[in-house]
Design a protein around this motif. Sequence first.
Motif, mmCIF file in Angstrom:
data_model
loop_
_atom_site.group_PDB
_atom_site.id
_atom_site.type_symbol
_atom_site.label_atom_id
_atom_site.label_comp_id
_atom_site.label_asym_id
_atom_site.label_seq_id
_atom_site.Cartn_x
_atom_site.Cartn_y
_atom_site.Cartn_z
ATOM 1 N N ALA A 41 43.450 -6.499 30.188
ATOM 2 C CA ALA A 41 43.346 -7.657 30.803
ATOM 3 C C ALA A 41 44.894 -8.220 31.341
ATOM 4 N N THR A 86 33.681 -4.226 44.218
ATOM 5 C CA THR A 86 32.469 -3.544 44.096
ATOM 6 C C THR A 86 31.399 -4.415 43.706
ATOM 7 N N LEU A 138 36.346 -8.213 35.205
ATOM 8 C CA LEU A 138 35.868 -6.772 35.529
ATOM 9 C C LEU A 138 34.357 -6.804 35.067
ATOM 10 N N PHE A 166 40.354 -0.606 30.013
ATOM 11 C CA PHE A 166 40.420 -1.879 30.364
ATOM 12 C C PHE A 166 41.536 -2.592 30.048
ATOM 13 N N GLN A 176 46.573 -6.110 33.245
ATOM 14 C CA GLN A 176 46.763 -4.860 34.074
ATOM 15 C C GLN A 176 48.241 -4.277 33.956
ATOM 16 N N GLY A 224 30.910 -6.162 33.817
ATOM 17 C CA GLY A 224 30.102 -5.190 33.152
ATOM 18 C C GLY A 224 28.691 -5.006 33.340
ATOM 19 N N ASP A 225 27.767 -6.259 33.381
ATOM 20 C CA ASP A 225 26.694 -6.374 33.486
ATOM 21 C C ASP A 225 26.109 -7.311 34.403
ATOM 22 N N ASP A 280 46.521 -7.346 40.782
ATOM 23 C CA ASP A 280 45.721 -7.043 42.011
ATOM 24 C C ASP A 280 44.527 -7.057 41.973
ATOM 25 N N ILE A 281 43.932 -7.593 40.968
ATOM 26 C CA ILE A 281 42.336 -7.700 40.641
ATOM 27 C C ILE A 281 41.865 -8.811 41.654
ATOM 28 N N ARG A 295 30.465 2.354 34.456
ATOM 29 C CA ARG A 295 31.980 2.082 34.587
ATOM 30 C C ARG A 295 31.878 0.454 34.677
ATOM 31 N N MET A 296 33.109 -0.251 34.456
ATOM 32 C CA MET A 296 33.136 -1.574 34.768
ATOM 33 C C MET A 296 33.583 -1.643 36.193
ATOM 34 N N MET A 297 32.865 -2.659 37.017
ATOM 35 C CA MET A 297 33.064 -2.750 38.314
ATOM 36 C C MET A 297 33.979 -3.792 38.551
ATOM 37 N N LYS A 298 34.992 -3.530 39.728
ATOM 38 C CA LYS A 298 35.923 -4.327 40.169
ATOM 39 C C LYS A 298 35.450 -5.575 40.995
ATOM 40 N N SER A 339 26.533 -0.882 34.429
ATOM 41 C CA SER A 339 26.897 0.155 35.317
ATOM 42 C C SER A 339 27.794 1.084 34.175
ATOM 43 N N GLN A 372 34.465 -8.745 31.602
ATOM 44 C CA GLN A 372 35.619 -9.111 30.665
ATOM 45 C C GLN A 372 36.729 -9.884 31.279
ATOM 46 N N ASN A 373 37.263 -10.773 30.880
ATOM 47 C CA ASN A 373 37.921 -12.001 31.569
ATOM 48 C C ASN A 373 39.402 -11.330 31.540
ATOM 49 N N ILE A 374 39.792 -11.468 32.923
ATOM 50 C CA ILE A 374 41.264 -11.371 33.438
ATOM 51 C C ILE A 374 41.960 -12.790 33.364
ATOM 52 N N LEU A 430 35.931 -0.735 25.071
ATOM 53 C CA LEU A 430 35.140 -1.271 26.349
ATOM 54 C C LEU A 430 34.893 0.087 27.141
ATOM 55 N N ARG A 431 33.959 -0.398 28.120
ATOM 56 C CA ARG A 431 33.640 0.799 29.110
ATOM 57 C C ARG A 431 35.274 1.041 30.202
ATOM 58 N N LEU A 432 35.235 2.229 30.513
ATOM 59 C CA LEU A 432 36.340 2.259 31.240
ATOM 60 C C LEU A 432 36.221 1.725 32.668
ATOM 61 N N SER A 433 37.474 1.327 33.428
ATOM 62 C CA SER A 433 36.889 0.850 34.848
ATOM 63 C C SER A 433 36.677 1.726 35.705
ATOM 64 N N GLU A 434 36.498 1.328 36.863
ATOM 65 C CA GLU A 434 35.936 2.248 37.999
ATOM 66 C C GLU A 434 36.780 3.573 37.924
#
Lengths: 178, 256
Positions: free
Chosen positions: B174, A26, A84, B172, B176, A86-87, A67-68, A20-23, A18, A48-50, B163-167
Amino acid sequence: MNVQAASPASLPQIRICSIRMMKPETCETLLNKLVEIPGIRRILLHGQNIPKVIPYGPARGMENSTDIKRNITVGTTSCDIRMLVGDIILELEDECIIGVINRICTDFFVKFGFVMQQGIFIKPTMTMFDYAKYGPKPDPELIGMVDPRSKERPVRIIAHEEHEHRMICACENNALEG
Amino acid sequence: MKYTPQYGPGTSIVAENRRRQMNPNIELQKMRKVTDEDIILILGHRAPGEAFKSVHPPIGELPEVDCPMRKLVKPTEGALHGDRVRYVQFADSMFNAPSQPYQRTYAEMYRFRGIDPGTLSGRQIVECRERDLEKYCSTLIETEMFDPARVSLRGATVHGHSLRLSEDGMQFDALQRCIMGEDGRVKYVKDQIGVPLDRQVDVGKPLDDDWLREHTTMFHSLVGTPLREDPEYIEYLQRIHTLRTKYGFMPREDKK
């Protein structure tokens, strides 16, 4: 070292990137649409790791409160995700369902675009890391599905009774300093 | 003949933006208002209202030293009061952020005094006396060098610039540290090292894509201005590259 193929090389694989990186919410919605399609053998999420705790700096070790969403439910199974996305990499039984997946993605990605690619995206053979981790005779479906640095096992998600072998593993990226 | 600095080569809009940010005679466009207290909260070095901690007595109280440099250089406000040295670090997304690490260092060296910048690929840290830091930060956050979505203050765990932007269009992060509110405004919920704040700090709405494309200081072939569209810049880069490569062999430019 006994190097064996994880899955037949002839099985087609696709990667959905995508823009944009998906939550996690999504990604969960999309995955629940995808697992309805018969013929998807394995699913690999890459992102990407949270981290659970703050990994660097003076606040190192403190809880990383965000809040992820940390947990998603795909099919009937819930699993921790902590990233989040990405692929999304899919291994298919047959190429004929690529069109169906493409249609679902086209309908799904409205706010931002996506790119779908066909190729080999899941590591097909054992590496030394896999040998050290799983021994000489690992489950072939595990190969390429787990980040060698992760201490957690992949999650087996059963979406349909007739397709039991679905797996999702959260790839962890620990390279947080750049 | 009086020397007039050129600040940088190039004919593209990116090159022009770079020169504008570097030139201290040009006042940067103010885009938002962030209070001093909010900046102190994001920096996280001291509590709002708390006195500045010092590492030496004010310079006026120190014994006279016969030093030519002291006669030559006027101390900054922070140095005058003996403040501690503190830092701020910015991470700039590659998706048309208004500034970028090297550009930040150039611009800050031209505009600010008494600073020690550190430049990396995805982040730029600047250290200086605490009192000066807060003043400089207000320039860096309130002006066109900052965008709430594509630039963020990150003391540690900075990963995200490439990185790609988030939605929601945010870079990004980590940890937040800043979130996009339902009203479309970006709010910091943690300070720059990731410690949660007692209250949210509003830094305004993200700038729109068209504005960012016109004001970025970054070349980007997919989402912005490609470097190949600026032949003057390429010529300059090739010249620097050639001279650096030949450096050990006593480089001498051919006279035209």
